[in-house]
Design a protein around this motif. Structure first.
Motif, PDB file in Angstrom:
ATOM      1  N   UNK A   1     -13.376  10.675  -0.041  1.00  0.00           N
ATOM      2  CA  UNK A   1     -13.678   9.268  -0.332  1.00  0.00           C
ATOM      3  C   UNK A   1     -13.878   8.441   0.926  1.00  0.00           C
TER       4      UNK A   1
ATOM      5  N   UNK B   1       0.795  -1.231   0.000  1.00  0.00           N
ATOM      6  CA  UNK B   1       0.000   0.000   0.000  1.00  0.00           C
ATOM      7  C   UNK B   1       0.827   1.279   0.000  1.00  0.00           C
TER       8      UNK B   1
ATOM      9  N   UNK C   1      -2.297   5.226   1.051  1.00  0.00           N
ATOM     10  CA  UNK C   1      -3.413   4.332   1.366  1.00  0.00           C
ATOM     11  C   UNK C   1      -3.085   3.386   2.520  1.00  0.00           C
TER      12      UNK C   1
ATOM     13  N   UNK D   1     -21.593   1.154  10.219  1.00  0.00           N
ATOM     14  CA  UNK D   1     -22.802   0.338  10.073  1.00  0.00           C
ATOM     15  C   UNK D   1     -22.481  -1.132  10.344  1.00  0.00           C
ATOM     16  N   UNK D   2     -21.302  -1.540   9.920  1.00  0.00           N
ATOM     17  CA  UNK D   2     -20.836  -2.905  10.212  1.00  0.00           C
ATOM     18  C   UNK D   2     -20.692  -3.131  11.708  1.00  0.00           C
ATOM     19  N   UNK D   3     -20.198  -2.122  12.421  1.00  0.00           N
ATOM     20  CA  UNK D   3     -20.105  -2.218  13.887  1.00  0.00           C
ATOM     21  C   UNK D   3     -21.494  -2.467  14.480  1.00  0.00           C
TER      22      UNK D   3
ATOM     23  N   UNK E   1      -2.930   1.189   5.462  1.00  0.00           N
ATOM     24  CA  UNK E   1      -3.841   0.668   6.488  1.00  0.00           C
ATOM     25  C   UNK E   1      -3.071  -0.326   7.352  1.00  0.00           C
TER      26      UNK E   1
ATOM     27  N   UNK F   1     -19.705   3.823  -1.213  1.00  0.00           N
ATOM     28  CA  UNK F   1     -18.624   3.694  -0.231  1.00  0.00           C
ATOM     29  C   UNK F   1     -19.046   2.892   0.984  1.00  0.00           C
ATOM     30  N   UNK F   2     -20.280   3.065   1.399  1.00  0.00           N
ATOM     31  CA  UNK F   2     -20.801   2.318   2.554  1.00  0.00           C
ATOM     32  C   UNK F   2     -20.709   0.811   2.286  1.00  0.00           C
TER      33      UNK F   2
ATOM     34  N   UNK G   1     -16.002  -4.955   6.874  1.00  0.00           N
ATOM     35  CA  UNK G   1     -16.463  -5.462   8.174  1.00  0.00           C
ATOM     36  C   UNK G   1     -16.818  -6.945   8.116  1.00  0.00           C
TER      37      UNK G   1
ATOM     38  N   UNK H   1     -18.886  -1.925   4.614  1.00  0.00           N
ATOM     39  CA  UNK H   1     -19.535  -3.135   5.123  1.00  0.00           C
ATOM     40  C   UNK H   1     -18.748  -4.370   4.706  1.00  0.00           C
TER      41      UNK H   1
ATOM     42  N   UNK I   1     -18.534   5.281   7.127  1.00  0.00           N
ATOM     43  CA  UNK I   1     -19.951   5.054   7.443  1.00  0.00           C
ATOM     44  C   UNK I   1     -20.288   3.569   7.319  1.00  0.00           C
ATOM     45  N   UNK I   2     -19.760   2.932   6.298  1.00  0.00           N
ATOM     46  CA  UNK I   2     -20.001   1.501   6.112  1.00  0.00           C
ATOM     47  C   UNK I   2     -19.408   0.676   7.242  1.00  0.00           C
ATOM     48  N   UNK I   3     -18.202   1.037   7.657  1.00  0.00           N
ATOM     49  CA  UNK I   3     -17.581   0.323   8.778  1.00  0.00           C
ATOM     50  C   UNK I   3     -18.393   0.532  10.058  1.00  0.00           C
TER      51      UNK I   3
ATOM     52  N   UNK J   1      -8.344   0.646   9.273  1.00  0.00           N
ATOM     53  CA  UNK J   1      -9.024  -0.203   8.304  1.00  0.00           C
ATOM     54  C   UNK J   1      -8.844   0.253   6.871  1.00  0.00           C
ATOM     55  N   UNK J   2      -8.621   1.555   6.689  1.00  0.00           N
ATOM     56  CA  UNK J   2      -8.650   2.069   5.318  1.00  0.00           C
ATOM     57  C   UNK J   2      -8.069   3.476   5.330  1.00  0.00           C
ATOM     58  N   UNK J   3      -7.413   3.832   4.246  1.00  0.00           N
ATOM     59  CA  UNK J   3      -6.935   5.208   4.073  1.00  0.00           C
ATOM     60  C   UNK J   3      -7.075   5.562   2.604  1.00  0.00           C
TER      61      UNK J   3
ATOM     62  N   UNK K   1     -17.456   7.848   3.355  1.00  0.00           N
ATOM     63  CA  UNK K   1     -18.473   6.845   3.058  1.00  0.00           C
ATOM     64  C   UNK K   1     -18.024   5.458   3.525  1.00  0.00           C
ATOM     65  N   UNK K   2     -16.760   5.149   3.321  1.00  0.00           N
ATOM     66  CA  UNK K   2     -16.250   3.850   3.764  1.00  0.00           C
ATOM     67  C   UNK K   2     -16.345   3.754   5.288  1.00  0.00           C
TER      68      UNK K   2
END
Lengths: 304, 323
Positions: free
Chosen positions: A119, A98, A102, A129-131, A104, B62-63, B70, B67, A125-127, A111-113, A122-123
């Motif tokens: 950018x 990486x 980027x 939501x995964x939590x 990580x 992106x979400x 995760x 996910x 937010x997804x993580x 988790x991500x860069x 949003x990722x």
């Protein structure tokens, strides 16, 4: 500037000083053109990076930007795997896959860069939501900046996080700089507090580079986020180095940073290391700095 | 016989209802028309969620990748392929970062189920129909659902698979009866399906052109010619030995592609046919370079009789060649 109790301040102060030392060493390596990749040093970002590291609990996750050096160093707890990653060596944090922008380190919650402004929100937010979905009870801290918050996804991220009660903390690093443009040179002022208020999200401004105050603020917002109320922090700071590469970046560059000049780059509250010196006192600070610079390399976890 | 929309919707609802702890999300997925019927009757097992989200497509894309990081299975439903353009940053850049350092099997699953608004008369901002362009840019798998058989095959194999893919439905096909096709052979990954076996002509359909290919197959039967009919549902370059074998036998290959891309994968197939069967007749049926950007019928028009004449070498075909 408040005098902190040494026994509580020293562990965090040590981290601030250590990150500065490692970044100054990195800057010297950049001057020697040791790396083929672009690297965005973050001299001046140490206090908030240490505070984030200190506030994170085991289930928490961190999402970074291209200027992730200080955070990655803090999470890795060692310079060598970061250095190796920049050298694209298999012993790097991500096995040299990486590089810098980027970088990580999933084993340490990074988790991500992303090097693309906006950018990563949003990722994150997804993580977050995964939590929620996995009932991990952690929160996600996502880093952004005064440049990236001009992007539409910043607003989208606020709306999405608040709408779905995500365990998310948005951290805006305001260094009044997007590459080489100041805020005044490129746009109107944006009152993040009012943006947050508009969607009902708690907001807190931070300034002064006091690492303990930063850590306390982050702990509070993270705890609230873990309960389902996302929050936003804006930290005002100064990036003392050039946008990318070494400082000085060219022979006539007015910015000059050298390890030979010591760990303090700017004798003002803009410099987290100067703030630490003021808090500890000169003698205690000098002893701490000497000890940090004498430390041998440390083994650390390499992410997968 | 049930419509394409009814059949595909039932298959989607059935497949997603079996995914443990899934996140199904999208704009209007459980309100109003349920995205023109695509997401009607969605359910999830306990622990899963159906989330009706606001209008922020870049964030939705992106979400999904968050996910996926995760370990969650996520399906994003989108009304138009045109909207996916807004999220291309994530399809291209975010997924590239993830793939650079994470093993696929360590990831959750992220799928975008999207409608291609190819029914025409929707205006210039509802004009993207080339799924392959997205897949090529992002180097990701993409699947077109053209009938009940490929829909079942793709959804069964892909909706929970680790990593990311696009699955596209054609709105042009929504009201039409599902094609009465049976599968002769199918690739394990649902990338290529063969529906008929013939000796005289090989027909390879790309994007959503299977109905046109099937019509040609039937008309050829009327002329006493049998054909092998294939649908290339998968967009990335892949193994299409069965088409090449068929072409070697029939020595006549028709490639159909209704997409508006200027980079048609079918030309790659024809190039390989030429390399393996130099004497084979090769025909490409595609849109011309001049795409009408105005409100229009937006359909691949084919002169079936001319095409058949061309394949059979009749006088009409000679006239076409002269022209």
């Amino acid at each position: 500037m408040a005098r902190e109790r040494p026994e509580t301040l020293v562990p965090l102060a040590r981290e601030v000083v250590r990150l500065r030392y490692w970044q100054l060493r990195l800057n010297e390596d950049l001057k020697q053109k040791r790396f083929a990749i672009p690297i965005h040093v973050a001299i001046g970002h140490e206090a908030i990076a240490v505070a984030v590291h200190a506030a994170m609990e085991p289930a928490d996750q961190l999402v970074l930007t291209h200027r992730n050096v200080a955070y990655n160093m803090a999470r890795a707890g060692a310079l060598e795997p970061i250095d190796d990653e920049y050298a694209l060596a298999p012993t790097g944090v991500c096995r040299g896959r990486l590089g810098s922008m980027n970088l990580a380190n999933p084993a340490r919650g990074v988790m991500y860069a992303s090097s693309i402004l906006g950018n990563n929100l949003a990722v994150a937010c997804g993580l977050a939501l995964g939590q929620q979905m996995q009932q991990r009870r952690g929160c996600v801290i996502v880093l952004t900046g005064d440049g990236a918050m001009e992007e539409g996804p910043f607003y989208e991220g606020l709306v999405f996080a608040q709408s779905h009660h995500l365990p998310l903390v948005i951290l805006v690093e305001n260094n009044n700089c997007s590459m080489s443009s100041t805020i005044e040179q490129r746009r109107c002022p944006i009152a993040i507090a009012r943006l947050c208020e508009a969607v009902g999200m708690p907001f807190q401004p931070l300034q002064g580079n006091e690492v303990m105050a930063y850590a306390a603020a982050l702990r509070t917002l993270c705890a609230t986020a873990r309960q389902g109320q996302p929050g936003c922090l804006e930290v005002t700071l100064t990036t003392f180095n050039q946008h990318a590469g070494p400082t000085p970046g060219w022979p006539t560059d007015p910015k000059r940073i050298s390890l030979e000049d010591g760990l303090i780059v700017d004798r003002s509250a803009n410099d987290p290391v100067f703030v630490v010196q003021q808090q500890l006192g000169v003698m205690r600070f000098d002893a701490l700095a000497e000890d940090v610079m004498a430390q041998p390399p440390v083994e650390t976890t390499v992410g997968g | 016989m049930a419509s394409y929309l009814t059949v595909v919707n039932q298959l989607i609802a059935s497949a997603t209802a079996r995914i443990p702890h899934a996140v199904l999300y999208g704009e209007n997925i459980n309100t109003g028309s349920h995205l023109c019927g695509m997401t009607r009757n969605l359910t999830v097992p306990p622990g899963g969620r159906i989330i009706n989200v606001g209008n922020c497509e870049p964030t939705h894309c992106g979400v999904g990748f968050g996910l996926m990081l995760s370990g969650v299975t996520a399906v994003l439903f989108m009304k138009q392929l045109d909207f996916t353009v807004l999220g291309m940053d994530h399809l291209v850049s975010t997924y590239a970062v993830i793939r650079a350092h994470r093993r696929l099997e360590s990831l959750g699953s992220f799928t975008i189920c999207v409608i291609v608004c190819d029914q025409g008369f929707q205006g210039p901002q509802s004009s993207v129909n080339a799924l392959g362009d997205f897949c090529s840019l992002a180097r990701v798998p993409g699947y077109t659902l053209t009938n009940a058989r490929d829909a079942a095959h793709v959804l069964d194999r892909q909706l929970t698979a680790p990593g990311f893919r696009l699955i596209a439905l054609s709105q042009r096909l929504f009201p039409s009866e599902c094609l009465p096709l049976e599968v002769v052979s199918a690739a394990d990954d649902a990338s290529l399906l063969q529906y008929t076996e013939g000796r005289d002509v090989t027909i390879a359909c790309f994007n959503f052109s299977l109905p046109e290919g099937y019509r040609l197959h039937q008309k050829l039967l009327g002329c006493g010619l049998t054909s092998s009919l294939f649908s290339v549902n998968h967009v990335l370059p892949h193994r299409w030995e069965r088409i090449l074998q068929s072409a070697a036998q029939t020595q006549r290959v028709v490639v159909m592609d209704d997409s508006k891309s200027v980079n048609l994968l079918g030309y790659t197939l024809l190039h390989e046919v030429a390399a393996e069967s130099p004497m084979a007749q090769r025909l490409m049926v595609a849109r011309g370079a001049d795409v009408d950007f105005g409100v229009c019928a937006d359909r691949l028009s084919i002169d079936d009789e001319a095409l058949i004449a061309h394949l059979t070498g009749s006088d009409r075909a000679n006239a076409l060649r002269d022209a």
